[in-house]
Design an enzyme around this catalytic site. Structure first.
Site, PDB file in Angstrom:
ATOM      1  N   GLU A 211      51.056  48.328  35.318  1.00 22.36           N
ATOM      2  CA  GLU A 211      52.628  48.322  35.189  1.00 22.36           C
ATOM      3  C   GLU A 211      52.965  49.300  33.841  1.00 22.36           C
ATOM      4  OE1 GLU A 211      52.507  43.924  35.244  1.00 22.36           O
ATOM      5  OE2 GLU A 211      53.793  44.254  36.798  1.00 22.36           O
TER       6      GLU A 211
ATOM      7  N   GLU B 228      47.095  40.225  40.049  1.00 17.34           N
ATOM      8  CA  GLU B 228      47.784  39.059  39.316  1.00 17.34           C
ATOM      9  C   GLU B 228      47.680  37.823  40.523  1.00 17.34           C
ATOM     10  OE1 GLU B 228      48.977  41.923  39.350  1.00 17.34           O
ATOM     11  OE2 GLU B 228      50.159  42.431  37.441  1.00 17.34           O
TER      12      GLU B 228
HETATM   13  C1  3H9 Z   1      48.910  40.517  34.088  1.00 13.68           C
HETATM   14  O1  3H9 Z   1      48.849  41.356  34.151  1.00 13.68           O
HETATM   15  C2  3H9 Z   1      50.361  39.904  34.521  1.00 13.68           C
HETATM   16  C3  3H9 Z   1      51.568  41.042  34.382  1.00 13.68           C
HETATM   17  O2  3H9 Z   1      51.760  41.493  35.627  1.00 13.68           O
HETATM   18  C4  3H9 Z   1      52.856  40.356  33.670  1.00 13.68           C
HETATM   19  C5  3H9 Z   1      52.689  39.725  32.629  1.00 13.68           C
HETATM   20  C6  3H9 Z   1      54.040  39.381  31.976  1.00 13.68           C
HETATM   21  N1  3H9 Z   1      42.757  38.779  29.540  1.00 13.68           N
HETATM   22  O3  3H9 Z   1      35.046  40.437  33.449  1.00 13.68           O
HETATM   23  P1  3H9 Z   1      34.194  40.859  32.366  1.00 13.68           P
HETATM   24  C7  3H9 Z   1      37.550  38.972  29.099  1.00 13.68           C
HETATM   25  S1  3H9 Z   1      47.820  39.362  34.804  1.00 13.68           S
HETATM   26  C8  3H9 Z   1      42.212  38.347  28.415  1.00 13.68           C
HETATM   27  O4  3H9 Z   1      33.025  40.145  31.852  1.00 13.68           O
HETATM   28  P2  3H9 Z   1      33.622  43.466  33.495  1.00 13.68           P
HETATM   29  C9  3H9 Z   1      36.759  38.442  29.881  1.00 13.68           C
HETATM   30  O5  3H9 Z   1      37.206  37.056  30.017  1.00 13.68           O
HETATM   31  C10 3H9 Z   1      46.191  40.219  34.380  1.00 13.68           C
HETATM   32  N2  3H9 Z   1      40.580  38.572  28.770  1.00 13.68           N
HETATM   33  O6  3H9 Z   1      33.815  42.443  32.275  1.00 13.68           O
HETATM   34  C11 3H9 Z   1      35.447  38.579  29.318  1.00 13.68           C
HETATM   35  O7  3H9 Z   1      35.409  37.946  27.981  1.00 13.68           O
HETATM   36  P3  3H9 Z   1      33.971  37.358  27.446  1.00 13.68           P
HETATM   37  C12 3H9 Z   1      45.696  41.052  35.445  1.00 13.68           C
HETATM   38  C13 3H9 Z   1      40.031  39.057  29.604  1.00 13.68           C
HETATM   39  O8  3H9 Z   1      33.443  44.848  32.786  1.00 13.68           O
HETATM   40  C14 3H9 Z   1      35.492  39.992  28.974  1.00 13.68           C
HETATM   41  O9  3H9 Z   1      36.972  40.204  28.776  1.00 13.68           O
HETATM   42  N3  3H9 Z   1      44.640  41.551  35.198  1.00 13.68           N
HETATM   43  C15 3H9 Z   1      41.000  39.820  30.438  1.00 13.68           C
HETATM   44  O10 3H9 Z   1      32.905  42.693  34.454  1.00 13.68           O
HETATM   45  C16 3H9 Z   1      34.979  41.044  29.770  1.00 13.68           C
HETATM   46  O11 3H9 Z   1      35.443  40.881  31.028  1.00 13.68           O
HETATM   47  C17 3H9 Z   1      43.529  41.004  35.527  1.00 13.68           C
HETATM   48  O12 3H9 Z   1      43.555  40.109  36.234  1.00 13.68           O
HETATM   49  C18 3H9 Z   1      42.376  39.626  30.477  1.00 13.68           C
HETATM   50  N4  3H9 Z   1      43.349  40.266  31.164  1.00 13.68           N
HETATM   51  O13 3H9 Z   1      35.085  43.302  34.219  1.00 13.68           O
HETATM   52  C19 3H9 Z   1      42.142  41.690  35.292  1.00 13.68           C
HETATM   53  N5  3H9 Z   1      40.195  40.499  31.388  1.00 13.68           N
HETATM   54  O14 3H9 Z   1      33.279  38.417  27.157  1.00 13.68           O
HETATM   55  C20 3H9 Z   1      41.129  40.523  35.044  1.00 13.68           C
HETATM   56  C21 3H9 Z   1      39.009  40.210  30.951  1.00 13.68           C
HETATM   57  O15 3H9 Z   1      34.495  36.556  26.410  1.00 13.68           O
HETATM   58  N6  3H9 Z   1      39.982  41.123  34.644  1.00 13.68           N
HETATM   59  N7  3H9 Z   1      38.910  39.545  29.780  1.00 13.68           N
HETATM   60  O16 3H9 Z   1      33.517  36.673  28.553  1.00 13.68           O
HETATM   61  C22 3H9 Z   1      39.076  41.625  35.426  1.00 13.68           C
HETATM   62  O17 3H9 Z   1      39.196  41.584  36.552  1.00 13.68           O
HETATM   63  C23 3H9 Z   1      37.493  41.945  34.667  1.00 13.68           C
HETATM   64  O18 3H9 Z   1      37.648  41.442  33.715  1.00 13.68           O
HETATM   65  C24 3H9 Z   1      37.781  43.747  34.486  1.00 13.68           C
HETATM   66  C25 3H9 Z   1      36.247  43.846  33.743  1.00 13.68           C
HETATM   67  C26 3H9 Z   1      37.386  44.075  35.912  1.00 13.68           C
HETATM   68  C27 3H9 Z   1      38.915  43.936  33.813  1.00 13.68           C
END
Ligand code: 3H9
Length: 697
Positions: free
Chosen positions: A105, A125
């Site tokens: 975004e 999301e």
């Molecule tokens: C959003 O954006 C809403 C908006 O539209 C509007 C808002 C008003 N936040 O998965 P990994 C942590 S909703 C906080 O092991 P990878 C994760 O817990 C969001 N923490 O690595 C982990 O922590 P730990 C939309 C986050 O390389 C560490 O980072 N976005 C977040 O296998 C490493 O992650 C998503 O839904 C976060 N957003 O994969 C994306 N993301 O080391 C969600 C990750 O303590 N994330 N962490 O266990 C993912 O899909 C995967 O984490 C990603 C990396 C592909 C990014």
């Protein structure tokens, strides 16, 4: 170097805003504030363009999910995107890693977007129970149209750079460092006299039949709200001016934020990452595993071999005869042919995995050099003991010896060897190359590095691995046995199997327990019941026999065309089998039971109470270390609906006191089956939740 979340730098007439919030540059408060401040500073500094990029491994991976559920703090993300877009300067985003959710975004709020070839974008999301809330539902449809936006937003899928370019989400792909390619692009735009270009100012997209799209999404997601509600956001992009559309999107986003489903899905997100992180394994190095042996080439053994081959391991499979070994190779080839057809593996790797990558043997000697052996032979203690005696004599020192038993005592099996420290349970779920769950069963004497090896293997095979202690059925099958029994009791008391399946499918399970029974084969449960009766059941336990009648008549479910349901050849639809009602009525009459009414709510409540109560016993006894371990077991091995988070998260969301009251109420009818779990009673007495135990580690 500065530790600011956004590092500002003026590079000639280009202001650089570099995100510095490892590990994934989540858009927490400091990042949002840094972006707003950075844009203002760039304007004040007289820059001509602004470059936004992420330091480390990725562009912004989205809003900071850890802030969800807390009161939102300004500047809100939609306003940050609007501020970026409104800047009179040319704003360029340079993408690498994963630009997801709020990250994409931010990029859509920028005027130009460039990415490296490996960059991926998406709006995931809905997968965590919300929807794009910072303009994603308003800007994306203006760029790529309504139909495509619905597909991208409701699936939450990640899109590769090439496809993003084709769709018009990216303007350009360039190999290199995101900062360098971004700077070069911004320079080129300045030199070409390019002007700012706001997606919000593009014409509104054309509407479709949104009510139909909404209903279809709700049906497809089995009651998960977020994909359907996101469609209402896209609808607003068609029907309202941009600023009004943004308001509508915010309302819908906040509605979803307030749901239990959002809490359940975020619990699942963090728990699937936490489940493999065990304090006891900190600093413990796993043993090297490059080759594995599999004993037994039936459905389970061939499935395990397939999973290992797909992970690049060398596999030696031992069967009783050459014919049986060749049949096992055929099963592996059958398992892999789907992947080949779908283009997931090449013909070359298929040939390797069904040829030289898979050694077949009929003697245990072939296992002398493998790093880890998994036996998947018939589920009987004497046979397992025999296998482990042989393995002890043959395997090299340090080899991990694993049993795939689903309920037998691993301590007893380990005791057959001179090296119980090397013995572990690795309980796969069938089909093993498809199902994501692996129970890593830790016996009394299993060495920590063997446990670490189990988890490392699980990771290599792409599994969600859960630590389980030794008991009958470990975590999953032990709990399953109890909630299935609760369902059978409801049938004796008045419910029908079809009503129970319908109620649980409405709750979110893909299939109710009786349809699952038909799929798995009713003979399996029949064998278990016969064994239990032979072993001598507790006199206080209610025996249930209507299912035996089906089996006695040769009706084992789908494989015989008839079970609880009747299955027409070549059709996947099911019709209730009328004979079932006769068997049930006969059993009720024999036991003097007057049937009573059950509503769908009664059914879900009892089924879930049985599941939660046994799960609490499993945690209380230390068979599962944390409530989240149970939640992940049920999610990945038993089809529990992800949007409820798992049985114990569901229990927390319902409120534990009410659930305990229910169990005490049921105990008035049957105080043998419904014995409240001490842990549940303790949590209620202390006013705590299961999640409190997760947090305690
Ligand atoms: C959003 O954006 C809403 C908006 O539209 C509007 C808002 C008003 N936040 O998965 P990994 C942590 S909703 C906080 O092991 P990878 C994760 O817990 C969001 N923490 O690595 C982990 O922590 P730990 C939309 C986050 O390389 C560490 O980072 N976005 C977040 O296998 C490493 O992650 C998503 O839904 C976060 N957003 O994969 C994306 N993301 O080391 C969600 C990750 O303590 N994330 N962490 O266990 C993912 O899909 C995967 O984490 C990603 C990396 C592909 C990014």
């Amino acid at each position: 170097m500065s530790d600011a979340a956004i590092i500002y730098e003026l590079h000639d007439d280009i202001a650089i805003l570099a995100a510095n919030n490892p590990p994934v540059n989540a858009l927490g408060l400091a990042v949002r504030q840094g972006l707003v401040d950075g844009i203002a500073r760039a304007e004040a500094d007289g820059a001509k363009a602004v470059l936004i990029y992420g330091m480390g491994t990725t562009f912004f991976a989205g809003a900071d999910i850890r802030e969800f559920g807390k009161p939102p703090t300004e500047p809100f993300l939609p306003d940050v995107c609007t501020r970026i877009e409104a800047s009179p300067l040319i704003v360029v985003s340079a993408l690498h890693g994963t630009a997801l959710g709020g990250g994409l975004e931010i990029a859509l709020g920028s005027h130009y977007r460039i990415g490296v070839p490996s960059a991926r974008v998406g709006l995931p999301e809905v997968l965590i129970g919300v929807m794009p809330g910072a303009g994603g539902t308003q800007r994306l449809p203006r760029l790529i149209g309504v139909e495509k936006s619905i597909e991208v937003i409701t699936t939450g899928r990640q899109i590769g750079a090439a496809e993003a370019l084709e769709l018009g989400v990216l303007d350009r792909i360039e190999d290199g460092d995101p900062r360098e390619i971004g700077l070069a692009y911004a320079r080129e735009l300045i030199d070409a006299g390019a002007s700012r270009r706001a997606v919000s100012e593009m014409p509104a997209p054309e509407a479709i039949d949104f009510d139909a799209a909404y209903e279809a999404a709700l049906k497809k997601s089995r009651g998960q709200l977020s994909p359907a509600v996101a469609i209402r956001g896209i609808q607003a992009a068609c029907e309202l001016p941009f600023a009004e559309g943004m308001k509508r999107e915010r309302e819908l986003f906040m509605e979803l934020m307030a749901t239990d489903q959002r809490q359940g899905l975020i619990h699942a997100f963090f728990s699937e990452r936490a489940v493999g992180k065990l304090p006891e394994l900190k600093g413990v190095a796993p043993r090297e595993v490059a080759s594995i042996g599999v004993i037994g080439g039936g459905t389970m053994g061939a499935g395990i071999a397939t999973a290992a081959l797909l992970a690049g391991l060398r596999v030696t499979l031992v069967e009783m005869s050459d014919d049986a070994a060749e049949a096992a190779r055929g099963r592996v080839a059958g398992n892999l042919s789907g992947a080949l057809k779908r283009g997931k593996i090449s013909q070359d790797s298929f040939d390797h995995m069904t040829g030289s990558g898979l050694s077949l043997a009929t003697e245990y000697d072939a296992l002398a050099d493998v790093d880890l052996v998994i036996e998947a032979v018939f589920e009987e203690m004497s046979i397992k003991k025999d296998v482990f005696t042989k393995l002890d004599a043959i395997c090299k020192p340090g080899a991990v010896l694993a049993t795939n038993t689903s309920y037998l005592n691993v301590d007893e099996i380990a005791a057959m060897t001179s090296r119980p420290q090397d013995v572990i349970g690795l309980h796969f779920f069938s089909p093993a190359h498809v199902m994501k769950l692996l129970e890593v069963v830790v016996a009394d004497k299993t060495a920590p590095d063997v446990v670490a090896t189990g988890f490392a293997l699980g990771k290599k095979l792409g599994k969600i691995s859960v630590r389980a202690g030794v008991c009958d059925g470990f975590i999953g099958n032990r709990i399953l046995a109890v909630y299935r029994t609760a369902a059978d009791h409801m049938i004796l008391d008045g419910a029908s199997p079809f009503q129970i399946d319908d109620a649980l499918e409405a709750f979110g399970f893909a299939m109710g327990p009786y349809a699952v029974g038909d799929l798995a084969g009713l003979d399996i449960g029949w064998a278990v019941r016969k064994r239990r009766r032979a072993e001598g059941m507790d006199l206080r336990a209610r025996d249930v026999s209507f299912a035996d009648k089906l089996c006695e008549n040769g009706h084992f479910g789908q494989k015989t065309g008839k079970g609880y349901y009747i299955y027409e050849k070549g059709s996947r639809t099911r019709t209730p089998n009328p004979e079932v009602a006769d068997h049930i009525a006969a059993e009720r009459a024999e036991k003097g039971i007057t049937p009573r009414e059950f509503t769908a709510e009664d059914i879900v409540r009892r089924y879930m109470a049985a599941m939660v109560n046994e799960a609490a016993k499993v945690v209380g006894e230390g068979i599962a270390r944390r409530p989240l371990d149970v939640d992940m077991t049920l999610l990945f091995g038993y089809g529990f609906p992800r949007y409820h988070g798992g049985p114990l998260k569901w229990a927390d969301l319902q409120g534990l006191p009410a659930l305990l009251d229910d169990i005490r109420g049921y105990a008035k009818e049957d105080d043998y089956f419904w014995q409240p779990a001490p842990l549940l009673e303790q949590l209620v007495a202390e006013g705590r939740s299961f999640d409190d135990l997760n947090k305690a580690g």
